[in-house]
Motif scaffolding. Structure first.
Motif, PDB file in Angstrom:
ATOM      1  N   SER A 125     -22.912  35.565  -8.888  1.00 55.78           N
ATOM      2  CA  SER A 125     -23.133  37.067  -9.511  1.00 55.78           C
ATOM      3  C   SER A 125     -23.050  37.684  -8.018  1.00 55.78           C
ATOM      4  O   SER A 125     -23.655  37.504  -6.944  1.00 55.78           O
ATOM      5  CB  SER A 125     -24.652  37.301  -9.871  1.00 55.78           C
ATOM      6  OG  SER A 125     -24.839  38.562 -10.335  1.00 55.78           O
ATOM      7  N   LYS A 126     -22.078  38.670  -8.043  1.00 58.68           N
ATOM      8  CA  LYS A 126     -21.863  39.664  -6.906  1.00 58.68           C
ATOM      9  C   LYS A 126     -21.652  41.015  -7.719  1.00 58.68           C
ATOM     10  O   LYS A 126     -21.144  41.207  -8.688  1.00 58.68           O
ATOM     11  CB  LYS A 126     -20.484  39.347  -6.161  1.00 58.68           C
ATOM     12  CG  LYS A 126     -20.525  37.962  -5.736  1.00 58.68           C
ATOM     13  CD  LYS A 126     -19.076  37.695  -4.533  1.00 58.68           C
ATOM     14  CE  LYS A 126     -19.258  36.542  -3.861  1.00 58.68           C
ATOM     15  NZ  LYS A 126     -19.435  35.326  -4.572  1.00 58.68           N
ATOM     16  N   THR A 127     -21.975  41.811  -6.726  1.00 60.88           N
ATOM     17  CA  THR A 127     -21.661  43.492  -7.143  1.00 60.88           C
ATOM     18  C   THR A 127     -20.328  44.020  -6.806  1.00 60.88           C
ATOM     19  O   THR A 127     -20.000  43.936  -5.490  1.00 60.88           O
ATOM     20  CB  THR A 127     -22.485  44.441  -6.346  1.00 60.88           C
ATOM     21  OG1 THR A 127     -24.025  43.996  -6.676  1.00 60.88           O
ATOM     22  CG2 THR A 127     -22.547  45.930  -6.656  1.00 60.88           C
ATOM     23  N   ILE A 128     -19.517  43.769  -7.549  1.00 60.21           N
ATOM     24  CA  ILE A 128     -17.882  44.008  -7.278  1.00 60.21           C
ATOM     25  C   ILE A 128     -17.881  45.516  -7.452  1.00 60.21           C
ATOM     26  O   ILE A 128     -18.055  46.275  -8.251  1.00 60.21           O
ATOM     27  CB  ILE A 128     -17.151  43.469  -8.662  1.00 60.21           C
ATOM     28  CG1 ILE A 128     -17.581  41.824  -8.996  1.00 60.21           C
ATOM     29  CG2 ILE A 128     -15.578  43.371  -8.437  1.00 60.21           C
ATOM     30  CD1 ILE A 128     -17.154  41.132  -7.879  1.00 60.21           C
ATOM     31  N   PHE A 129     -16.971  45.744  -6.470  1.00 62.68           N
ATOM     32  CA  PHE A 129     -16.492  47.331  -6.293  1.00 62.68           C
ATOM     33  C   PHE A 129     -14.881  47.389  -6.742  1.00 62.68           C
ATOM     34  O   PHE A 129     -14.726  48.206  -7.701  1.00 62.68           O
ATOM     35  CB  PHE A 129     -16.432  47.583  -4.928  1.00 62.68           C
ATOM     36  CG  PHE A 129     -18.172  47.911  -4.544  1.00 62.68           C
ATOM     37  CD1 PHE A 129     -18.770  49.056  -4.844  1.00 62.68           C
ATOM     38  CD2 PHE A 129     -18.835  46.864  -3.816  1.00 62.68           C
ATOM     39  CE1 PHE A 129     -20.176  49.311  -4.448  1.00 62.68           C
ATOM     40  CE2 PHE A 129     -19.977  47.145  -3.532  1.00 62.68           C
ATOM     41  CZ  PHE A 129     -20.581  48.148  -3.857  1.00 62.68           C
ATOM     42  N   ASN A 130     -13.956  46.836  -6.066  1.00 64.22           N
ATOM     43  CA  ASN A 130     -12.565  46.796  -6.544  1.00 64.22           C
ATOM     44  C   ASN A 130     -11.993  45.497  -6.790  1.00 64.22           C
ATOM     45  O   ASN A 130     -12.614  44.413  -6.298  1.00 64.22           O
ATOM     46  CB  ASN A 130     -11.917  47.641  -5.594  1.00 64.22           C
ATOM     47  CG  ASN A 130     -11.978  48.996  -5.349  1.00 64.22           C
ATOM     48  OD1 ASN A 130     -12.692  49.394  -4.636  1.00 64.22           O
ATOM     49  ND2 ASN A 130     -11.102  49.866  -6.078  1.00 64.22           N
ATOM     50  N   ILE A 131     -11.068  45.370  -7.962  1.00 63.67           N
ATOM     51  CA  ILE A 131     -10.618  43.867  -8.061  1.00 63.67           C
ATOM     52  C   ILE A 131      -9.117  44.237  -8.345  1.00 63.67           C
ATOM     53  O   ILE A 131      -8.569  45.039  -9.124  1.00 63.67           O
ATOM     54  CB  ILE A 131     -11.382  43.493  -9.203  1.00 63.67           C
ATOM     55  CG1 ILE A 131     -10.918  41.700  -9.502  1.00 63.67           C
ATOM     56  CG2 ILE A 131     -11.184  44.318 -10.520  1.00 63.67           C
ATOM     57  CD1 ILE A 131     -11.926  41.286 -10.584  1.00 63.67           C
ATOM     58  N   VAL A 132      -8.522  43.127  -8.066  1.00 61.49           N
ATOM     59  CA  VAL A 132      -7.034  43.144  -8.097  1.00 61.49           C
ATOM     60  C   VAL A 132      -6.568  41.790  -8.810  1.00 61.49           C
ATOM     61  O   VAL A 132      -6.948  40.722  -7.947  1.00 61.49           O
ATOM     62  CB  VAL A 132      -6.206  43.400  -6.687  1.00 61.49           C
ATOM     63  CG1 VAL A 132      -4.638  43.125  -7.103  1.00 61.49           C
ATOM     64  CG2 VAL A 132      -6.604  44.679  -6.568  1.00 61.49           C
ATOM     65  N   TYR A 133      -5.680  41.555  -9.641  1.00 60.75           N
ATOM     66  CA  TYR A 133      -5.507  40.195 -10.275  1.00 60.75           C
ATOM     67  C   TYR A 133      -3.996  40.050  -9.750  1.00 60.75           C
ATOM     68  O   TYR A 133      -3.100  40.698  -9.477  1.00 60.75           O
ATOM     69  CB  TYR A 133      -5.413  40.280 -11.751  1.00 60.75           C
ATOM     70  CG  TYR A 133      -4.792  38.975 -12.380  1.00 60.75           C
ATOM     71  CD1 TYR A 133      -5.452  38.018 -12.460  1.00 60.75           C
ATOM     72  CD2 TYR A 133      -3.549  39.066 -13.019  1.00 60.75           C
ATOM     73  CE1 TYR A 133      -5.228  36.746 -12.971  1.00 60.75           C
ATOM     74  CE2 TYR A 133      -3.023  37.899 -13.350  1.00 60.75           C
ATOM     75  CZ  TYR A 133      -3.665  36.829 -13.382  1.00 60.75           C
ATOM     76  OH  TYR A 133      -3.401  35.464 -14.018  1.00 60.75           O
ATOM     77  N   HIS A 134      -3.754  38.611  -9.384  1.00 60.96           N
ATOM     78  CA  HIS A 134      -2.566  38.305  -8.749  1.00 60.96           C
ATOM     79  C   HIS A 134      -1.884  37.283  -9.959  1.00 60.96           C
ATOM     80  O   HIS A 134      -2.701  36.124  -9.922  1.00 60.96           O
ATOM     81  CB  HIS A 134      -2.707  37.630  -7.270  1.00 60.96           C
ATOM     82  CG  HIS A 134      -3.229  38.477  -6.487  1.00 60.96           C
ATOM     83  ND1 HIS A 134      -2.742  39.642  -5.843  1.00 60.96           N
ATOM     84  CD2 HIS A 134      -4.653  38.469  -5.979  1.00 60.96           C
ATOM     85  CE1 HIS A 134      -3.560  40.094  -5.180  1.00 60.96           C
ATOM     86  NE2 HIS A 134      -4.657  39.317  -5.224  1.00 60.96           N
ATOM     87  N   GLN A 135      -0.925  37.584 -10.418  1.00 62.08           N
ATOM     88  CA  GLN A 135      -0.269  36.821 -11.421  1.00 62.08           C
ATOM     89  C   GLN A 135       0.429  35.464 -10.763  1.00 62.08           C
ATOM     90  O   GLN A 135       0.376  34.368 -11.298  1.00 62.08           O
ATOM     91  CB  GLN A 135       0.794  37.438 -12.313  1.00 62.08           C
ATOM     92  CG  GLN A 135       1.302  36.448 -13.608  1.00 62.08           C
ATOM     93  CD  GLN A 135       2.383  37.322 -14.315  1.00 62.08           C
ATOM     94  OE1 GLN A 135       2.654  38.717 -13.935  1.00 62.08           O
ATOM     95  NE2 GLN A 135       2.950  36.707 -15.108  1.00 62.08           N
ATOM     96  N   LYS A 136       0.768  35.571  -9.539  1.00 65.89           N
ATOM     97  CA  LYS A 136       1.407  34.704  -8.686  1.00 65.89           C
ATOM     98  C   LYS A 136       0.663  33.325  -8.594  1.00 65.89           C
ATOM     99  O   LYS A 136       1.295  32.328  -8.892  1.00 65.89           O
ATOM    100  CB  LYS A 136       1.982  35.268  -7.302  1.00 65.89           C
ATOM    101  CG  LYS A 136       2.622  34.156  -6.595  1.00 65.89           C
ATOM    102  CD  LYS A 136       2.693  34.840  -5.029  1.00 65.89           C
ATOM    103  CE  LYS A 136       3.724  33.731  -4.228  1.00 65.89           C
ATOM    104  NZ  LYS A 136       4.172  34.488  -2.948  1.00 65.89           N
ATOM    105  N   ASN A 137      -0.463  33.277  -8.326  1.00 72.16           N
ATOM    106  CA  ASN A 137      -1.166  32.357  -8.746  1.00 72.16           C
ATOM    107  C   ASN A 137      -2.662  32.271  -9.159  1.00 72.16           C
ATOM    108  O   ASN A 137      -3.456  31.535  -9.047  1.00 72.16           O
ATOM    109  CB  ASN A 137      -1.661  31.898  -6.905  1.00 72.16           C
ATOM    110  CG  ASN A 137      -2.438  32.936  -6.362  1.00 72.16           C
ATOM    111  OD1 ASN A 137      -2.937  33.927  -6.672  1.00 72.16           O
ATOM    112  ND2 ASN A 137      -2.974  32.533  -5.239  1.00 72.16           N
ATOM    113  N   ASN A 138      -2.403  33.032 -10.229  1.00 75.43           N
ATOM    114  CA  ASN A 138      -3.841  33.285 -11.005  1.00 75.43           C
ATOM    115  C   ASN A 138      -5.289  33.335 -10.367  1.00 75.43           C
ATOM    116  O   ASN A 138      -6.157  32.633 -10.573  1.00 75.43           O
ATOM    117  CB  ASN A 138      -3.871  32.055 -12.019  1.00 75.43           C
ATOM    118  CG  ASN A 138      -4.826  32.355 -13.220  1.00 75.43           C
ATOM    119  OD1 ASN A 138      -5.012  33.550 -13.614  1.00 75.43           O
ATOM    120  ND2 ASN A 138      -5.404  31.213 -13.477  1.00 75.43           N
TER     121      ASN A 138
END
Length: 464
Positions: free
Chosen positions: A270-283
């Motif tokens: 559990s973390k307080t997430i601020f920004n998140i980006v998904y990378h399809q290259k390596n999931n």
């Protein structure tokens, strides 16, 4: 005297492996990169690896943020204003100001402003998407109103323009919407609708913008009891194949609009997430989070980010197909039309087959108030039927009207006269009322005595 191995052999066999292990351990298990609040996290369009810019001058790239480089951010812009709208076109990153307007280009570790616009402050928390290698924004909030228009950036004039869309009544203005793009279709649902004026507005339907025709249409209805409704605030989301992943509080939601299901996962850590980006290259995902007063950025695999699945629910509410509804409505409409038509026809036919007898004038008329030119004998016989409306009675009852001017009561003569008069009336009434001659009278054998003939007039006579 006991001999010992040379020191160089002891080092090569014992200390050197320990040294290699210590260096390798520190390299592969390095701590997450500590940053401050002034940052910009994104995926490099060319290398598909994460990049974070801190303090508008220092950048880190790589899945472990191991490569450091120098960069320059436009002096008159704030780096935090460009986190919401990040695009990749032809291996180049583009960033749009959070309220729309200013556009930055990132290439070769350098930021350059390319627009001829200004801070429009008109489309905060809009839906960003790319179509035909052009940057688009739909909806959002600005200047005290929610929006439902589409704007796009023209790379020739470097200006923003409105994109004309069709059937806009199918979509409600909003900001903070959930969205997903698949081929030439943009799907939006949920979001923030109400302000001081529209306090109770919401929308539980998936809305689809066909990017070939720029036409809006309404899709299926989402279950309003799912955990992301009626959520209207800030949230992290990213597209995972043809699924939408939403990070809300301590929930990870995977939404499949096409299979019609929602899967809920727990956080492993559990973390307080601020920004998140998904990378399809390596999931994998890159994300910023806070621990106490410190801010960090890290990259881990998406599978390690989400925990076990804790719930799976259908996404849509089962509704009666509108085709079925329209078919049923059409069916009942046809039934009603047929029923009313039959009633009108019967009423018309009854009216048409009605005669009017005016006592003072001693004259019969049609429903069109046309007088019947009957000879005295035919008129007298027709009068007998007035008191026998739609009732069978014996033929002999007519004899009283047929024998008024006959001196001797000749049965044969009266019967012949009766046959002639009934034949004349049948012909005249059939001709005047436009009905078959066989429908004027009905005859039968008496139920009490089969030897006795009975007759009935099938035409109503109203007396005035």
């Amino acid at each position: 005297m006991q001999s010992f191995p040379p020191l160089n052999k002891i080092f090569s066999k014992i200390f050197f492996p320990l040294f290699v292990f210590f260096v390798s351990y520190n390299f592969f298990s390095q701590e997450p990169l500590k940053i401050d609040d002034n940052y910009l996290l994104f995926e490099d369009a060319k290398t598909k690896e994460p990049v974070i810019i801190v303090n508008e001058s220092t950048g880190y790239r790589g899945f472990n943020f191991e490569t450091r480089f120098k960069t320059k951010f436009p002096k008159d812009q704030k780096i935090n204003d460009f986190r919401d709208y990040i695009f990749q076109i032809d291996s180049i990153n583009y960033f749009v100001d959070k309220g729309c307007g200013i556009v930055l280009k990132f290439e070769n570790n350098t930021f350059n402003r390319i627009d001829n616009s200004f801070k429009q402050r008109n489309q905060f928390h809009a839906v960003p998407f790319i179509h035909n290698k052009s940057i688009h924004l739909w909806g959002g909030y600005g200047l005290f109103t929610f929006k439902k228009f589409t704007t796009y950036f023209d790379f020739i004039s470097n200006e923003w323009y409105l994109k004309k869309t069709k059937n806009k009544k199918e979509v409600i203005p909003r900001s903070n919407a959930f969205y997903l793009k698949k081929q030439h279709n943009l799907y939006v649902f949920g979001g923030k609708f109400h302000d001081g004026v529209n306090k109770n507005k919401t929308d539980f339907y998936v809305r689809n913008l066909d990017l070939k025709t720029y036409t809006w249409s309404r899709g299926e209805k989402i279950n309003p009891n799912l955990p992301f409704f009626p959520f209207q605030g800030y949230h992290n989301q990213f597209q995972y194949g043809n699924k939408l992943v939403i990070i809300l509080d301590n929930k990870i939601l995977e939404i499949d609009l096409f299979e019609g299901n929602l899967k809920e996962y727990e956080f492993k850590n559990s973390k307080t997430i601020f920004n998140i980006v998904y990378h399809q290259k390596n999931n994998s995902i890159s994300f910023t989070y806070r621990v106490n007063d410190d801010l960090f950025v890290d990259n881990i695999s998406y599978d390690d980010f989400k925990g076990n699945m804790i719930a799976e629910e259908p996404l849509y509410v089962k509704e009666i197909s509108m085709v079925v509804v329209y078919t049923v409505l059409l069916f009942f409409s046809i039934i009603i039309v047929i029923y009313l038509s039959i009633r009108v026809y019967k009423k018309y036919k009854t009216k048409k087959n009605t005669l009017i007898y005016i006592v003072k004038r001693d004259t019969f008329y049609t429903y069109k108030k046309e007088a019947l030119n009957l000879n005295p004998l035919n008129k007298e016989v027709l009068k007998v039927f007035i008191n026998q409306q739609y009732n069978f009675f014996e033929l002999q009852t007519l004899n009283s009207a047929l024998s008024k001017d006959v001196k001797d009561d000749n049965y044969v003569t009266i019967n012949k006269r009766r046959e002639r008069v009934l034949k004349d009336l049948k012909f005249e009434l059939s001709n005047i009322l436009k009905i078959p001659k066989g429908e004027v009278f009905s005859t039968r054998n008496s139920e009490l005595d089969k030897r006795v003939k009975e007759i009935r007039l099938n035409i109503k006579i109203r007396v005035k």
